[in-house]
Design an enzyme around this catalytic site. Sequence first.
Site, PDB file in Angstrom:
ATOM      1  N   GLU A  77       0.832  -1.206   0.000  1.00  0.00           N
ATOM      2  CA  GLU A  77       0.000   0.000   0.000  1.00  0.00           C
ATOM      3  C   GLU A  77       0.868   1.259   0.000  1.00  0.00           C
ATOM      4  O   GLU A  77       0.512   2.272  -0.623  1.00  0.00           O
ATOM      5  CB  GLU A  77      -0.939   0.002   1.210  1.00  0.00           C
ATOM      6  CG  GLU A  77      -2.037  -1.049   1.144  1.00  0.00           C
ATOM      7  CD  GLU A  77      -2.934  -0.882  -0.068  1.00  0.00           C
ATOM      8  OE1 GLU A  77      -3.404   0.253  -0.312  1.00  0.00           O
ATOM      9  OE2 GLU A  77      -3.141  -1.863  -0.803  1.00  0.00           O
ATOM     10  N   TRP A 130       1.877   1.602  -3.494  1.00  0.00           N
ATOM     11  CA  TRP A 130       0.738   2.088  -4.294  1.00  0.00           C
ATOM     12  C   TRP A 130       0.673   3.612  -4.234  1.00  0.00           C
ATOM     13  O   TRP A 130       0.431   4.285  -5.237  1.00  0.00           O
ATOM     14  CB  TRP A 130      -0.555   1.465  -3.772  1.00  0.00           C
ATOM     15  CG  TRP A 130      -1.799   1.872  -4.508  1.00  0.00           C
ATOM     16  CD1 TRP A 130      -2.769   2.718  -4.065  1.00  0.00           C
ATOM     17  CD2 TRP A 130      -2.218   1.456  -5.819  1.00  0.00           C
ATOM     18  NE1 TRP A 130      -3.757   2.855  -4.997  1.00  0.00           N
ATOM     19  CE2 TRP A 130      -3.468   2.082  -6.084  1.00  0.00           C
ATOM     20  CE3 TRP A 130      -1.685   0.601  -6.769  1.00  0.00           C
ATOM     21  CZ2 TRP A 130      -4.156   1.912  -7.272  1.00  0.00           C
ATOM     22  CZ3 TRP A 130      -2.382   0.421  -7.962  1.00  0.00           C
ATOM     23  CH2 TRP A 130      -3.600   1.063  -8.198  1.00  0.00           C
ATOM     24  N   TRP A 187     -19.375  10.604 -20.702  1.00  0.00           N
ATOM     25  CA  TRP A 187     -19.642  10.793 -19.280  1.00  0.00           C
ATOM     26  C   TRP A 187     -20.722  11.851 -19.069  1.00  0.00           C
ATOM     27  O   TRP A 187     -20.764  12.857 -19.774  1.00  0.00           O
ATOM     28  CB  TRP A 187     -18.395  11.290 -18.556  1.00  0.00           C
ATOM     29  CG  TRP A 187     -17.161  10.449 -18.614  1.00  0.00           C
ATOM     30  CD1 TRP A 187     -16.042  10.688 -19.358  1.00  0.00           C
ATOM     31  CD2 TRP A 187     -16.895   9.252 -17.882  1.00  0.00           C
ATOM     32  NE1 TRP A 187     -15.103   9.724 -19.131  1.00  0.00           N
ATOM     33  CE2 TRP A 187     -15.599   8.829 -18.232  1.00  0.00           C
ATOM     34  CE3 TRP A 187     -17.624   8.501 -16.961  1.00  0.00           C
ATOM     35  CZ2 TRP A 187     -15.007   7.690 -17.690  1.00  0.00           C
ATOM     36  CZ3 TRP A 187     -17.045   7.362 -16.425  1.00  0.00           C
ATOM     37  CH2 TRP A 187     -15.764   6.963 -16.788  1.00  0.00           C
ATOM     38  N   ASN A 217     -11.396   2.188   2.790  1.00  0.00           N
ATOM     39  CA  ASN A 217     -10.926   1.932   1.428  1.00  0.00           C
ATOM     40  C   ASN A 217     -11.929   1.124   0.613  1.00  0.00           C
ATOM     41  O   ASN A 217     -12.131   1.384  -0.585  1.00  0.00           O
ATOM     42  CB  ASN A 217      -9.578   1.216   1.456  1.00  0.00           C
ATOM     43  CG  ASN A 217      -8.997   1.042   0.068  1.00  0.00           C
ATOM     44  OD1 ASN A 217      -8.744   1.999  -0.633  1.00  0.00           O
ATOM     45  ND2 ASN A 217      -8.818  -0.215  -0.346  1.00  0.00           N
ATOM     46  N   TRP A 245     -15.627  10.801 -13.555  1.00  0.00           N
ATOM     47  CA  TRP A 245     -14.841  10.613 -12.332  1.00  0.00           C
ATOM     48  C   TRP A 245     -14.406  11.935 -11.721  1.00  0.00           C
ATOM     49  O   TRP A 245     -14.192  12.018 -10.503  1.00  0.00           O
ATOM     50  CB  TRP A 245     -13.623   9.723 -12.603  1.00  0.00           C
ATOM     51  CG  TRP A 245     -12.720  10.163 -13.714  1.00  0.00           C
ATOM     52  CD1 TRP A 245     -12.753   9.761 -15.011  1.00  0.00           C
ATOM     53  CD2 TRP A 245     -11.630  11.096 -13.621  1.00  0.00           C
ATOM     54  NE1 TRP A 245     -11.765  10.377 -15.748  1.00  0.00           N
ATOM     55  CE2 TRP A 245     -11.062  11.200 -14.918  1.00  0.00           C
ATOM     56  CE3 TRP A 245     -11.088  11.851 -12.590  1.00  0.00           C
ATOM     57  CZ2 TRP A 245      -9.974  12.033 -15.187  1.00  0.00           C
ATOM     58  CZ3 TRP A 245     -10.004  12.685 -12.851  1.00  0.00           C
ATOM     59  CH2 TRP A 245      -9.453  12.763 -14.143  1.00  0.00           C
ATOM     60  N   TRP A 292      -9.499   7.491  -8.402  1.00  0.00           N
ATOM     61  CA  TRP A 292     -10.722   7.691  -9.176  1.00  0.00           C
ATOM     62  C   TRP A 292     -10.593   7.137 -10.585  1.00  0.00           C
ATOM     63  O   TRP A 292     -11.522   6.500 -11.101  1.00  0.00           O
ATOM     64  CB  TRP A 292     -11.108   9.172  -9.189  1.00  0.00           C
ATOM     65  CG  TRP A 292     -11.951   9.490  -8.011  1.00  0.00           C
ATOM     66  CD1 TRP A 292     -11.553  10.031  -6.818  1.00  0.00           C
ATOM     67  CD2 TRP A 292     -13.343   9.204  -7.875  1.00  0.00           C
ATOM     68  NE1 TRP A 292     -12.610  10.112  -5.951  1.00  0.00           N
ATOM     69  CE2 TRP A 292     -13.721   9.612  -6.577  1.00  0.00           C
ATOM     70  CE3 TRP A 292     -14.302   8.658  -8.709  1.00  0.00           C
ATOM     71  CZ2 TRP A 292     -15.032   9.482  -6.103  1.00  0.00           C
ATOM     72  CZ3 TRP A 292     -15.613   8.525  -8.245  1.00  0.00           C
ATOM     73  CH2 TRP A 292     -15.963   8.934  -6.965  1.00  0.00           C
TER      74      TRP A 292
END
Length: 471
Positions: A273, A276, A304, A340, A358, A381
């Site tokens: 993580e 990440w 969108w 999360n 998004w 996102w």
Amino acid sequence: MSKSPILMWFRRDLRLGDHAALTAACGAGRPVIPVFIHDDHVDSLGAAPKMRLGLSVARVAKDLAEKDSRLILRKGPALEVLRDLIAETGAGAVYWSRLYDPDSKARDMAVKAALKEDGVTAESFSGHVLFEPWTVETKTGGFYKVFTPMWKSVRGNEVPDALPAPGAIPAPDSWPRSDALDDWQMAAPMRRGADILRDHCTVGEVAASHRLGAFIAHGVADYQTNRDLPAVDGTSRLSENLTYGEISPRSCWHAGWRALHDGKADAEVFLKELVWREFAYHLAFHTPRIVHDNWKEDWDAFPWNTAETPEVTAWKQGRTGIQFVDAAMREMYVTGTMHNRGRMIVASYLTKHLLSHWRIGMDWFADCLIDWDPCSNAMGWQWSAGSGPDATPYFRVFNPVTQLDKFDKDRTYVKKWLAEHYKKPSATALAYYDMIPLQWGMTPTDRYPDPVVAADVGRRRALAAYETRGF
């Protein structure tokens, strides 16, 4: 100039320990003047992150005072403020910690170039990431565009030990004037919700260190399982402190490795993580469009929804009629954070079930999250929407109903954040109504709404839209 002061420009590095720029300044044999600048980058922050930043600035100011130093506060464009302080103090150098999002990078490059033109030393230092973005490359050269190969590449890299806090911070003979932090009114955009949100903040270097220690001692051993359970306190919650630099990623990294060597196998998931987070910063550095535009440019043609439709409003208000989505959105509004698993669910619902851009979600999070981060927020996102690197496949549409059955079987999380289903709502669920704008007109006794878009209907609609566009 050898004894002229050094301006130590604090930004998102609001700690004293493991602070390369501060350590270098204190070791230079010159007076050090710590500075925090309320520039347009601060001014543009959303309500929750701006308030939280103010708390962090107040805390590091106290930490500096305990070292017989001060934090000088000034408001205005960064370069103008620094030039004013240089003129007032005779400072011959400015030190700061590097940031990697495109807006900060552009500001810092312009400031460095201008100061050097003025004959002032301007030096930037590492500290916000584990690995500088230009130091990690694929075998063929270039940056990593997929996470797993990057993780494998850096997993065994040597990371220097965290630096101790300076024993003393050399003070100037006289201090320049400072603004009063209260005059900046950084909590004002939160309005009536400020006091509630403040109670959910864990602020400062000492608190962050305790949080890390508690997680390593009690949480990391079961991290892989518990991090998916929103009703369980199973995550580190360190994103809040990493955002403001109240703890360094190196401190977290070494704590994770010690836990792994002590036999806590789930610590490797925690280390992933951290990488990440690195991945987000490396991508923002190498492909800055990720923070504003579709990383995969072919998604520019996707239709969108970009309007504030009633469905989007319901999503923001936690009134979609989908319990997992609504509970997570209300958790964020009250606490400034979101589990999360909830982040994945609400993002998937907005971008896939509601087919909304998004950026709508990213901007709402930027207003509501105390752990808002320009790089991690954008990548998260885009990962959920399918337009980003290493993204969830477009055909993966999380079912928020079955996800709730899987990760909150007894509805403990739902009960904590939704009031409408229960005769005696929890205090946390009721706190939501003390936070929200009065014009929303919501009360705990409202009837819980029917789904604005049912889970199965939304999935079919999303898949049809992707197929029509050739995805």
